[in-house]
Design an enzyme around this catalytic site. Structure first.
Site, mmCIF file in Angstrom:
data_model
loop_
_atom_site.group_PDB
_atom_site.id
_atom_site.type_symbol
_atom_site.label_atom_id
_atom_site.label_comp_id
_atom_site.label_asym_id
_atom_site.label_seq_id
_atom_site.Cartn_x
_atom_site.Cartn_y
_atom_site.Cartn_z
ATOM 1 N N LYS A 75 0.864 -1.175 0.050
ATOM 2 C CA LYS A 75 0.085 -0.091 -0.119
ATOM 3 C C LYS A 75 0.931 1.221 -0.195
ATOM 4 O O LYS A 75 1.801 1.199 0.843
ATOM 5 C CB LYS A 75 -0.884 0.003 1.250
ATOM 6 C CG LYS A 75 -1.993 -1.292 1.218
ATOM 7 C CD LYS A 75 -2.795 -1.264 2.604
ATOM 8 C CE LYS A 75 -3.654 -2.482 2.523
ATOM 9 N NZ LYS A 75 -3.926 -2.656 3.889
ATOM 10 N N TYR A 135 -5.030 6.018 -1.623
ATOM 11 C CA TYR A 135 -3.698 5.193 -1.744
ATOM 12 C C TYR A 135 -3.792 3.845 -2.828
ATOM 13 O O TYR A 135 -4.877 3.430 -3.045
ATOM 14 C CB TYR A 135 -3.691 4.334 -0.200
ATOM 15 C CG TYR A 135 -5.067 3.690 0.267
ATOM 16 C CD1 TYR A 135 -5.839 4.654 0.813
ATOM 17 C CD2 TYR A 135 -5.042 2.215 0.291
ATOM 18 C CE1 TYR A 135 -6.955 4.000 1.255
ATOM 19 C CE2 TYR A 135 -6.175 1.953 1.097
ATOM 20 C CZ TYR A 135 -7.021 2.747 1.397
ATOM 21 O OH TYR A 135 -8.319 1.849 1.859
ATOM 22 N N ASP A 173 -14.379 -3.367 12.912
ATOM 23 C CA ASP A 173 -12.964 -3.439 13.465
ATOM 24 C C ASP A 173 -13.075 -3.235 14.932
ATOM 25 O O ASP A 173 -12.067 -3.652 15.644
ATOM 26 C CB ASP A 173 -12.376 -1.789 12.910
ATOM 27 C CG ASP A 173 -12.023 -1.882 11.616
ATOM 28 O OD1 ASP A 173 -11.911 -0.737 10.932
ATOM 29 O OD2 ASP A 173 -11.991 -2.959 11.022
HETATM 30 C C1 T46 Z 1 -11.165 -2.044 1.195
HETATM 31 C C2 T46 Z 1 -11.976 -2.205 0.299
HETATM 32 C C3 T46 Z 1 -13.148 -2.136 0.640
HETATM 33 N N1 T46 Z 1 -14.370 -2.172 0.011
HETATM 34 C C4 T46 Z 1 -15.753 -1.926 0.493
HETATM 35 C C5 T46 Z 1 -16.078 -3.258 1.502
HETATM 36 C C6 T46 Z 1 -16.861 -2.197 2.268
HETATM 37 O O1 T46 Z 1 -18.272 -2.514 1.938
HETATM 38 C C7 T46 Z 1 -16.621 -0.714 2.290
HETATM 39 C C8 T46 Z 1 -15.721 -0.122 3.297
HETATM 40 O O2 T46 Z 1 -14.794 -1.007 3.583
HETATM 41 P P1 T46 Z 1 -13.805 -1.065 4.943
HETATM 42 O O3 T46 Z 1 -14.655 -0.762 6.040
HETATM 43 O O4 T46 Z 1 -12.960 -2.517 4.880
HETATM 44 O O5 T46 Z 1 -12.920 0.273 4.618
HETATM 45 P P2 T46 Z 1 -11.800 0.775 5.707
HETATM 46 O O6 T46 Z 1 -12.128 0.528 6.978
HETATM 47 O O7 T46 Z 1 -11.588 2.104 5.028
HETATM 48 O O8 T46 Z 1 -10.505 -0.234 5.285
HETATM 49 C C9 T46 Z 1 -9.302 0.189 4.544
HETATM 50 O O9 T46 Z 1 -8.706 0.866 5.486
HETATM 51 C C10 T46 Z 1 -7.333 0.364 5.986
HETATM 52 C C11 T46 Z 1 -6.608 1.503 6.514
HETATM 53 C C12 T46 Z 1 -6.754 -0.430 5.111
HETATM 54 O O10 T46 Z 1 -5.354 -0.556 5.142
HETATM 55 C C13 T46 Z 1 -7.441 -0.930 3.889
HETATM 56 O O11 T46 Z 1 -7.103 -0.474 2.680
HETATM 57 C C14 T46 Z 1 -8.752 -1.053 4.024
HETATM 58 O O12 T46 Z 1 -9.149 -2.121 4.744
HETATM 59 O O13 T46 Z 1 -15.818 -0.816 1.047
HETATM 60 C C15 T46 Z 1 -14.233 -2.391 -1.536
HETATM 61 O O14 T46 Z 1 -15.364 -2.431 -2.203
HETATM 62 N N2 T46 Z 1 -12.927 -2.303 -1.976
HETATM 63 C C16 T46 Z 1 -12.036 -2.464 -1.151
HETATM 64 O O15 T46 Z 1 -10.734 -2.386 -1.680
#
Ligand code: T46
Length: 187
Positions: A75, A135, A173
């Site tokens: 990343k 990112y 989380d």
């Molecule tokens: C990561 C990702 C998520 N999604 C969808 C899945 C969920 O419906 C929604 C939110 O996902 P999430 O809650 O996992 O998003 P973050 O909490 O910002 O997670 C990210 O934040 C931390 C800092 C990280 O390092 C990762 O890149 C990533 O896990 O987006 C997608 O469609 N594609 C993707 O690549």
């Protein structure tokens, strides 16, 4: 003469990168990513997906996340607006720093980026309102291999500048497993 200043952190695979900013009376220009310049600097990665997240409130913590093999992601994180504490945890079983963490403040003002290699769990804590991340990742999103570790895992003892009662987490989380419960997953 490279337009990139690269600083390894205490776990030297994690790098803080500062691309050059060309300012003038209109504002500024910066090459924020250049595959050849990065490869010349030893960062020879093929990014396939850009992600953008917006967090309204300071104290928003996203992570600790990682994708398991064969979908592990390098990343390259930068902040378009606001400021974050970015944390990387070494999950490479064979590494002498397995279970150890490093962090860096990444911000629009500092115009810096962090490279978190595959094999690390990653988390960000926003330090200002309306913080936006952009990112690059070197592997596509793989929901079946999208895993996490609890942000305040006592075994990791990450020095977060926020208390449990103030942090803003997704439901996912808030319930991530502890390292001890998933350690045998890592190669
Ligand atoms: C990561 C990702 C998520 N999604 C969808 C899945 C969920 O419906 C929604 C939110 O996902 P999430 O809650 O996992 O998003 P973050 O909490 O910002 O997670 C990210 O934040 C931390 C800092 C990280 O390092 C990762 O890149 C990533 O896990 O987006 C997608 O469609 N594609 C993707 O690549």
């Amino acid at each position: 003469m490279s337009n990139l200043k690269i600083t390894p952190l205490a776990i030297p695979d994690v790098l803080v990168i500062e691309p050059k900013k060309f300012g003038d009376h209109r504002g500024f220009f910066s090459e924020t990513y250049n595959a050849r310049a990065f490869a010349d600097a030893g960062i020879d990665l093929r990014f396939v997906q850009d992600n953008h997240s917006y967090s309204a409130e300071p104290g928003t913590l996203r992570g600790l996340h990682y994708q398991g093999a064969p979908h592990a992601q390098d990343k390259l994180v930068r902040v378009l607006r606001g400021r974050i504490l970015d944390v990387a945890v070494d999950l490479r079983r064979s590494s002498p720093t397995f279970g150890k963490w490093v962090s860096a403040e990444i911000s629009a003002e500092a115009w810096n980026q962090i490279l978190v290699p595959a094999g690390f769990a990653h988390a960000i804590l926003t330090l200002e309102p309306h913080t936006e991340l952009l990112y690059k990742v070197s592997n596509y999103y793989a929901p079946s291999h999208d895993f996490g570790i609890r942000w305040n895992d006592p075994e990791l003892a990450i020095d977060w500048p926020i208390s449990e009662d103030k942090v803003i987490l997704s439901d996912k989380d808030a319930k991530q497993p502890f390292l001890k419960d998933v350690a045998d997953l890592f190669d």
